[in-house]
Design a protein around this motif. Structure first.
Motif, mmCIF file in Angstrom:
data_model
loop_
_atom_site.group_PDB
_atom_site.id
_atom_site.type_symbol
_atom_site.label_atom_id
_atom_site.label_comp_id
_atom_site.label_asym_id
_atom_site.label_seq_id
_atom_site.Cartn_x
_atom_site.Cartn_y
_atom_site.Cartn_z
ATOM 1 N N GLY A 31 0.870 -1.328 -0.003
ATOM 2 C CA GLY A 31 -0.073 -0.040 0.165
ATOM 3 C C GLY A 31 0.887 1.230 0.156
ATOM 4 O O GLY A 31 0.571 2.105 -0.762
ATOM 5 N N GLY A 32 1.725 1.177 0.750
ATOM 6 C CA GLY A 32 2.770 2.393 0.878
ATOM 7 C C GLY A 32 3.512 2.838 -0.515
ATOM 8 O O GLY A 32 3.624 3.917 -0.870
ATOM 9 N N THR A 33 3.788 1.726 -1.136
ATOM 10 C CA THR A 33 4.486 1.600 -2.295
ATOM 11 C C THR A 33 3.831 2.324 -3.511
ATOM 12 O O THR A 33 3.972 3.121 -4.422
ATOM 13 N N VAL A 34 2.384 1.592 -3.665
ATOM 14 C CA VAL A 34 1.475 1.949 -4.580
ATOM 15 C C VAL A 34 1.219 3.532 -4.458
ATOM 16 O O VAL A 34 1.105 4.198 -5.597
ATOM 17 N N ALA A 35 0.967 4.087 -3.203
ATOM 18 C CA ALA A 35 0.794 5.543 -2.835
ATOM 19 C C ALA A 35 1.801 6.280 -3.451
ATOM 20 O O ALA A 35 1.515 7.513 -3.932
ATOM 21 N N TYR A 177 7.927 -8.403 -6.962
ATOM 22 C CA TYR A 177 7.056 -9.735 -6.060
ATOM 23 C C TYR A 177 7.001 -9.220 -4.559
ATOM 24 O O TYR A 177 7.929 -8.809 -4.058
ATOM 25 N N GLN A 178 5.961 -9.220 -4.063
ATOM 26 C CA GLN A 178 5.808 -8.769 -2.771
ATOM 27 C C GLN A 178 5.605 -10.222 -1.842
ATOM 28 O O GLN A 178 5.214 -11.272 -2.367
ATOM 29 N N SER A 179 6.265 -10.143 -0.401
ATOM 30 C CA SER A 179 6.101 -10.914 0.459
ATOM 31 C C SER A 179 6.990 -12.385 -0.027
ATOM 32 O O SER A 179 6.338 -13.648 0.607
ATOM 33 N N GLY A 180 7.913 -12.342 -0.855
ATOM 34 C CA GLY A 180 8.588 -13.633 -0.988
ATOM 35 C C GLY A 180 9.820 -13.938 -0.023
ATOM 36 O O GLY A 180 9.915 -12.922 0.996
ATOM 37 N N PRO A 181 10.570 -14.596 -0.249
ATOM 38 C CA PRO A 181 11.601 -15.020 0.488
ATOM 39 C C PRO A 181 12.834 -13.917 0.339
ATOM 40 O O PRO A 181 12.722 -13.658 -0.677
ATOM 41 N N ASN A 182 13.349 -13.680 1.488
ATOM 42 C CA ASN A 182 14.489 -12.496 1.317
ATOM 43 C C ASN A 182 14.409 -11.323 0.341
ATOM 44 O O ASN A 182 15.158 -11.024 -0.643
ATOM 45 N N PRO A 183 13.324 -10.637 0.544
ATOM 46 C CA PRO A 183 13.234 -9.290 -0.355
ATOM 47 C C PRO A 183 14.299 -8.386 -0.290
ATOM 48 O O PRO A 183 14.648 -8.246 1.049
ATOM 49 N N ASP A 184 14.997 -7.876 -1.242
ATOM 50 C CA ASP A 184 16.187 -7.099 -1.016
ATOM 51 C C ASP A 184 16.121 -5.843 -1.765
ATOM 52 O O ASP A 184 16.956 -5.022 -1.786
ATOM 53 N N HIS A 185 14.973 -5.150 -2.104
ATOM 54 C CA HIS A 185 14.481 -3.847 -2.638
ATOM 55 C C HIS A 185 13.730 -3.343 -1.795
ATOM 56 O O HIS A 185 12.463 -3.716 -1.806
ATOM 57 N N VAL A 186 13.945 -2.368 -1.031
ATOM 58 C CA VAL A 186 13.254 -1.674 -0.109
ATOM 59 C C VAL A 186 12.657 -0.408 -0.620
ATOM 60 O O VAL A 186 13.471 0.431 -1.456
ATOM 61 N N VAL A 187 11.689 0.180 -0.437
ATOM 62 C CA VAL A 187 11.004 1.308 -0.706
ATOM 63 C C VAL A 187 10.545 2.160 0.604
ATOM 64 O O VAL A 187 9.870 1.627 1.489
#
Ligand SMILES: [Zn+2]
Length: 244
Positions: A31-35, A177-187
């Motif tokens: 939600g925060g990223t879409v906004a 992809y949201q909610s996957g293993p070890n996400p490494d790109h942060v917004v």
């Protein structure tokens, strides 16, 4: 098996299609990223596969649930500035698999909206936390959406009925992809956290029994800290894959 390290986001994205299994998935995860994307001038549309008919926590009459949840998702989308929201018919909460029919229906939406970027749920299970992120419907939609991006949407010989309906092949260049293993790109979503919270509060059938703000603040502060952002920041995390 995990994801490779994320690609850098493409700099020239104009349209984003978010594809998710249930009303509230996009708001909880992104939600925060879409906004932020809306603020940045991107055109964002949602494709929601079910109306969340197996959701809820109280004695709301079951036949009311899909009607309520569609309205909740539309209100939550509008809260973030998203006004193009489509629900698929014929798919039911808790029963999704990555069928050819689902791939075709997602391909139809891709060819109509012609997104540069697709946002969806991870098709990879998180073994350390199978509740929530690794709901089988989320995995199925992540897989079907990935197949729709490659090869279905770009293959002129896939689904001749779509070409006959005037929907020409389209190349999506990037998947988040949201909610996957070890996400490494942060917004950094500190500035849009209030909008995310307001969107989630529209999902009354799902969130009215939750103490949402502290729960979300803790989750997003943990992601921000893990990425080395300053102490007062909040963040959402993704994996980005180039698909050209
Ligand atoms: Zn869900």
């Amino acid at each position: 098996m995990g994801f490779p390290p994320s690609a850098q986001p493409l700099p020239d994205v104009k349209r984003v299609l978010a594809v998710f299994a249930h009303p509230d998935d996009v708001d909880f995860g992104s939600g925060g990223t879409v906004a932020r994307w809306i603020t940045d001038g991107l055109d964002v549309a949602y494709l929601i596969v079910t109306r969340g008919d197996a959701g809820g926590f109280d004695d709301t009459p079951r036949e009311q649930m899909p009607i309520l949840r569609e309205a909740e998702q539309r209100a939550a989308a509008a809260e973030l500035g998203v006004h193009d929201v489509t629900f698929l018919d014929g798919y039911f909460d808790g029963r999704l698999t990555a069928t050819v029919e689902l791939r075709r229906d997602i391909t139809r939406a891709i060819r109509r909206f012609r997104p540069d970027r697709v946002l969806t749920s991870s098709p990879l299970r998180r073994w350390e936390r199978i509740a929530g992120p690794s709901h089988p419907d989320h995995l199925a939609v992540g897989e079907a959406t990935t197949c729709a991006v490659y090869p279905d949407a770009r293959n002129e010989f896939a689904y001749p009925e779509l070409v006959a309906a005037g929907l020409q092949p389209w190349v999506v260049r990037e998947i988040w992809y949201q909610s996957g293993p070890n996400p490494d790109h942060v917004v950094d979503v500190t500035d849009t956290f209030a909008a995310k919270l307001a969107a989630l509060r529209h999902h009354v059938t799902q969130t009215s029994h939750m103490d949402l703000e502290p729960f979300l603040r803790e989750r997003h502060a943990t992601i921000a800290r893990g990425a080395g952002l300053p102490d007062d920041r909040l963040a959402e995390a993704f994996t980005i894959i180039r698909t050209e």
